[in-house]
Design a protein around this motif. Structure first.
Motif, PDB file in Angstrom:
ATOM      1  N   PHE A  27       0.816  -1.221   0.000  1.00 23.08           N
ATOM      2  CA  PHE A  27       0.000   0.000   0.000  1.00 23.08           C
ATOM      3  C   PHE A  27       0.857   1.282   0.000  1.00 23.08           C
ATOM      4  N   THR A  28       1.781   1.352   0.956  1.00 23.28           N
ATOM      5  CA  THR A  28       2.609   2.578   1.080  1.00 23.28           C
ATOM      6  C   THR A  28       3.384   2.839  -0.213  1.00 23.28           C
ATOM      7  N   LYS A  30       2.678   1.874  -3.237  1.00 22.65           N
ATOM      8  CA  LYS A  30       1.765   2.308  -4.307  1.00 22.65           C
ATOM      9  C   LYS A  30       1.442   3.794  -4.176  1.00 22.65           C
ATOM     10  N   VAL A  31       1.163   4.219  -2.936  1.00 18.50           N
ATOM     11  CA  VAL A  31       0.805   5.629  -2.702  1.00 18.50           C
ATOM     12  C   VAL A  31       1.991   6.537  -3.034  1.00 18.50           C
ATOM     13  N   VAL A  32       3.184   6.132  -2.594  1.00 12.39           N
ATOM     14  CA  VAL A  32       4.373   6.970  -2.859  1.00 12.39           C
ATOM     15  C   VAL A  32       4.624   7.078  -4.364  1.00 12.39           C
ATOM     16  N   LYS A  34       2.414   6.845  -6.737  1.00 13.19           N
ATOM     17  CA  LYS A  34       1.373   7.724  -7.300  1.00 13.19           C
ATOM     18  C   LYS A  34       1.718   9.185  -7.023  1.00 13.19           C
ATOM     19  N   ALA A  35       2.211   9.447  -5.820  1.00  8.49           N
ATOM     20  CA  ALA A  35       2.554  10.824  -5.439  1.00  8.49           C
ATOM     21  C   ALA A  35       3.695  11.358  -6.302  1.00  8.49           C
ATOM     22  N   ILE A  36       4.689  10.485  -6.563  1.00  5.61           N
ATOM     23  CA  ILE A  36       5.810  10.894  -7.420  1.00  5.61           C
ATOM     24  C   ILE A  36       5.300  11.217  -8.822  1.00  5.61           C
ATOM     25  N   VAL A  38       2.283  12.214  -9.613  1.00  3.57           N
ATOM     26  CA  VAL A  38       1.534  13.478  -9.531  1.00  3.57           C
ATOM     27  C   VAL A  38       2.507  14.656  -9.544  1.00  3.57           C
ATOM     28  N   LYS A  39       3.610  14.498  -8.798  1.00  4.57           N
ATOM     29  CA  LYS A  39       4.583  15.580  -8.696  1.00  4.57           C
ATOM     30  C   LYS A  39       5.262  15.848 -10.047  1.00  4.57           C
TER      31      LYS A  39
END
Lengths: 132, 192
Positions: A27-28, A30-32, A34-36, A38-39
């Protein structure tokens, strides 16, 4: 009131057995990721106008300048290109003076405009509050 | 019950430190996922919404003003994201009618819960939570996992403290009724 307190104690006691659920293993990560993503999307430069439009505008400006210089050099000094440019203002004021808008039409355009501006402010505040 | 939360360094996250962001996700993911699961009643959807919540946190971390606890801010985003998802999929907000519990019934339930093993009690609670409405289950989860703080809870739910108190009382009553229905009447009679 006693009944309420009893119930509260009962639920308090029951909730001590409550445990948190855990999401899937990656989970973590995947979120990281996705955040990268987005950035990087945010940092990517996207010009407001496409390149061909900018090139066309540049050509037009250069063309007008060259034309102006050329006209200034060959014609009579009293008829300069830059003087012609000032006539545009006169033309546009004459042109727009021909239009006569009714009051109803003016209000019909102005009121929705004001409403949109007002809604934008309200919505901006609403979304800021939701995320704040 | 409580999560061990180290306040993340917002500045480092803003500077693009993915390590710090993953620390933030690790700190809050369990409660965020638990609330999402209890509100949406579906594991896949809950995981998706939990991910969306953290992406929203990442995108808007600049706007975190610090006038509330960081956890409160994250849980508020979680709650709103879940509500948005519920609206989107138009899931019915289960609000079932319930009878008030008598003092005798509460006492009977208490006796039964006292003798039930911890693991069994936990399983029973999870089953009951599934039957609660999204709002009730979110309210109880936030309250019991977050230091029973009414003030923070009112900020998360964007309600007044008094309203939260009333809703909390009703949620407890509903949970009590569901518990009573879930437990075999014979079990209650035997233990009660």
């Amino acid at each position: 009131m006693d009944n309420q307190e009893e119930l509260e104690k009962l639920i308090d006691n029951l909730m001590t057995s409550d445990t948190l659920e855990t999401p899937s293993v990656g989970f973590t990560q995947k979120v990281v990721e996705k955040a990268i993503e987005v950035k990087s999307q945010r940092l990517e430069y996207k010009p407001l106008l496409p390149k061909w439009m900018l090139s066309l505008a540049a050509i037009l400006v250069v063309g007008l300048v060259v034309y102006g210089i050329d006209l200034g050099a060959t014609s009579d000094t009293s008829v300069s290109y830059f003087k012609d440019l000032s006539k545009i203002g006169v033309w546009s004021s004459d042109f727009f003076a021909k239009f006569n808008f009714s009051k109803t039409l003016t209000y019909a355009v102005a009121i929705p405009g004001i409403m949109i501006c007002f809604h934008t402010l309200v919505l901006k505040k609403y979304f800021e509050n939701r995320l704040a | 019950m409580e999560q061990n939360l180290n306040q993340p360094n917002v500045q480092l996250i803003l500077n693009g430190d993915s390590q710090e962001f993953s620390k933030l996700v690790d700190n809050y993911k369990n409660l965020v996922f638990t609330v999402a699961l209890r509100m949406l009643k579906n594991t896949e959807e809950a995981e998706e919404v939990a991910q969306d919540t953290f992406i929203k946190v990442f995108k808007s971390i600049k706007s975190f003003k610090g006038d509330s606890k960081f956890s409160t801010w994250i849980y508020r985003i979680t709650y709103n994201t879940c509500l948005d998802r519920l609206k989107k999929v138009k899931k019915a907000q289960m609000i079932s009618s319930f009878d008030e519990m008598s003092g005798m019934e509460v006492a009977d339930l208490r006796t039964v819960l006292d003798v039930i093993e911890e693991e069994e009690k936990s399983k029973l609670l999870k089953k009951c939570m599934e039957l609660l409405s999204p709002n009730d289950s979110a309210l109880l989860s936030f309250f019991y996992f977050e230091e029973k703080n009414l003030k923070e809870l009112s900020k998360i739910l964007n309600l007044s403290e008094n309203t939260v108190k009333v809703r909390l009382f009703r949620a407890r009553e509903r949970l009590g009724c569901i518990l009573k229905e879930r437990l075999n009447p014979e079990t209650i009679r035997n233990y009660g």
